[in-house]
Design a protein around this motif. Structure first.
Motif, mmCIF file in Angstrom:
data_model
loop_
_atom_site.group_PDB
_atom_site.id
_atom_site.type_symbol
_atom_site.label_atom_id
_atom_site.label_comp_id
_atom_site.label_asym_id
_atom_site.label_seq_id
_atom_site.Cartn_x
_atom_site.Cartn_y
_atom_site.Cartn_z
ATOM 1 N N GLU A 35 40.555 26.409 42.314
ATOM 2 C CA GLU A 35 39.601 27.223 41.548
ATOM 3 C C GLU A 35 38.544 27.825 42.459
ATOM 4 O O GLU A 35 38.237 29.022 42.374
ATOM 5 C CB GLU A 35 38.940 26.390 40.457
ATOM 6 C CG GLU A 35 39.867 26.072 39.301
ATOM 7 C CD GLU A 35 39.213 25.200 38.239
ATOM 8 O OE1 GLU A 35 37.989 24.950 38.311
ATOM 9 O OE2 GLU A 35 39.941 24.761 37.336
ATOM 10 N N VAL A 38 40.089 30.635 44.573
ATOM 11 C CA VAL A 38 40.232 31.909 43.868
ATOM 12 C C VAL A 38 38.871 32.601 43.753
ATOM 13 O O VAL A 38 38.734 33.796 44.028
ATOM 14 C CB VAL A 38 40.875 31.703 42.475
ATOM 15 C CG1 VAL A 38 40.803 32.967 41.644
ATOM 16 C CG2 VAL A 38 42.325 31.242 42.636
ATOM 17 N N ARG A 42 37.854 36.180 45.586
ATOM 18 C CA ARG A 42 37.407 37.338 44.800
ATOM 19 C C ARG A 42 36.032 37.824 45.249
ATOM 20 O O ARG A 42 35.775 39.016 45.295
ATOM 21 C CB ARG A 42 37.395 36.983 43.321
ATOM 22 C CG ARG A 42 38.791 36.876 42.745
ATOM 23 C CD ARG A 42 38.792 36.498 41.293
ATOM 24 N NE ARG A 42 40.159 36.551 40.774
ATOM 25 C CZ ARG A 42 40.559 35.905 39.707
ATOM 26 N NH1 ARG A 42 39.720 35.149 39.011
ATOM 27 N NH2 ARG A 42 41.820 36.000 39.307
ATOM 28 N N SER A 62 49.560 27.942 41.818
ATOM 29 C CA SER A 62 48.878 28.648 40.724
ATOM 30 C C SER A 62 47.779 29.559 41.257
ATOM 31 O O SER A 62 47.613 30.686 40.778
ATOM 32 C CB SER A 62 48.271 27.650 39.731
ATOM 33 O OG SER A 62 49.288 26.847 39.169
ATOM 34 N N ALA A 63 47.045 29.089 42.257
ATOM 35 C CA ALA A 63 45.987 29.912 42.848
ATOM 36 C C ALA A 63 46.590 31.164 43.487
ATOM 37 O O ALA A 63 46.057 32.270 43.326
ATOM 38 C CB ALA A 63 45.199 29.105 43.875
ATOM 39 N N ARG A 65 49.374 32.671 42.640
ATOM 40 C CA ARG A 65 49.797 33.572 41.558
ATOM 41 C C ARG A 65 48.613 34.365 40.997
ATOM 42 O O ARG A 65 48.727 35.561 40.746
ATOM 43 C CB ARG A 65 50.462 32.777 40.438
ATOM 44 C CG ARG A 65 51.886 32.412 40.710
ATOM 45 C CD ARG A 65 52.567 31.789 39.475
ATOM 46 N NE ARG A 65 53.629 30.938 39.906
ATOM 47 C CZ ARG A 65 53.537 29.626 40.110
ATOM 48 N NH1 ARG A 65 52.428 28.978 39.876
ATOM 49 N NH2 ARG A 65 54.578 28.945 40.529
ATOM 50 N N LEU A 66 47.487 33.686 40.798
ATOM 51 C CA LEU A 66 46.294 34.363 40.285
ATOM 52 C C LEU A 66 45.807 35.433 41.262
ATOM 53 O O LEU A 66 45.472 36.551 40.852
ATOM 54 C CB LEU A 66 45.173 33.358 40.021
ATOM 55 C CG LEU A 66 45.343 32.457 38.816
ATOM 56 C CD1 LEU A 66 44.256 31.377 38.799
ATOM 57 C CD2 LEU A 66 45.291 33.267 37.527
ATOM 58 N N ALA A 70 45.959 39.827 40.730
ATOM 59 C CA ALA A 70 44.704 40.561 40.511
ATOM 60 C C ALA A 70 44.625 41.753 41.472
ATOM 61 O O ALA A 70 44.884 41.603 42.670
ATOM 62 C CB ALA A 70 43.515 39.632 40.722
ATOM 63 N N ARG A 74 45.233 41.157 45.549
ATOM 64 C CA ARG A 74 46.691 41.086 45.746
ATOM 65 C C ARG A 74 47.146 41.440 47.159
ATOM 66 O O ARG A 74 48.197 41.008 47.594
ATOM 67 C CB ARG A 74 47.421 41.933 44.713
ATOM 68 C CG ARG A 74 47.375 43.415 44.945
ATOM 69 C CD ARG A 74 48.312 44.178 44.011
ATOM 70 N NE ARG A 74 48.277 43.615 42.693
ATOM 71 C CZ ARG A 74 48.090 44.295 41.575
ATOM 72 N NH1 ARG A 74 47.949 45.597 41.620
ATOM 73 N NH2 ARG A 74 48.077 43.699 40.411
#
Length: 125
Positions: A35, A38, A42, A62-63, A65-66, A70, A74
């Motif tokens: 978390e 990510v 950002r 999962s991180a 993929r997020l 985005a 990306r």
């Protein structure tokens, strides 16, 4: 200066690898879980992310993929780092959006070659 975000929950790994990267001229940001990784990606827009896959709260798959889903993150290359060396782990990391994979313990020169390659690919016309 090239900024690398290192997402890792193991203090010893953070210390060892971040110090070596700094000695090679990289600016190193650290996030302790997926978390935070990510959020930091950002906010800071690093040039490259080193992502441990076995993270608390939000795992590295999962991180990734997020981040790859985005628009603002990306294009940031992600190298998955994992002690998971079972058959298919590399493919699973790449399927999650990671651009490269490296097994722990880290062979530093091999990792530097992957970092250089991904950063060159990113700046190529």
């Amino acid at each position: 200066m090239i900024r690398i975000l290192y997402v890792e929950d193991n203090e010893d790994n953070v210390y060892m690898l971040s110090q070596r990267l700094k000695r090679h001229g990289f600016d190193v940001l650290v996030a302790r879980d997926g978390e935070q990784g990510v959020e930091t990606a950002r906010r800071e827009k690093p040039d490259l992310i080193l992502m441990d896959l076995g993270l608390p709260s939000l795992d590295g798959w999962s991180a990734a993929r997020l981040l790859k889903g985005a628009p603002d993150t990306r294009r940031i290359p992600i190298i998955a780092l994992s002690a998971h060396t079972m058959p298919g782990d590399r493919e699973r990391a790449l399927a999650a959006g990671c651009d490269e994979y490296d097994a722990k313990p880290i062979a530093f020169e091999r990792l530097l070659a992957k970092i250089d390659s991904l950063l060159q690919d990113r700046t190529a016309p």
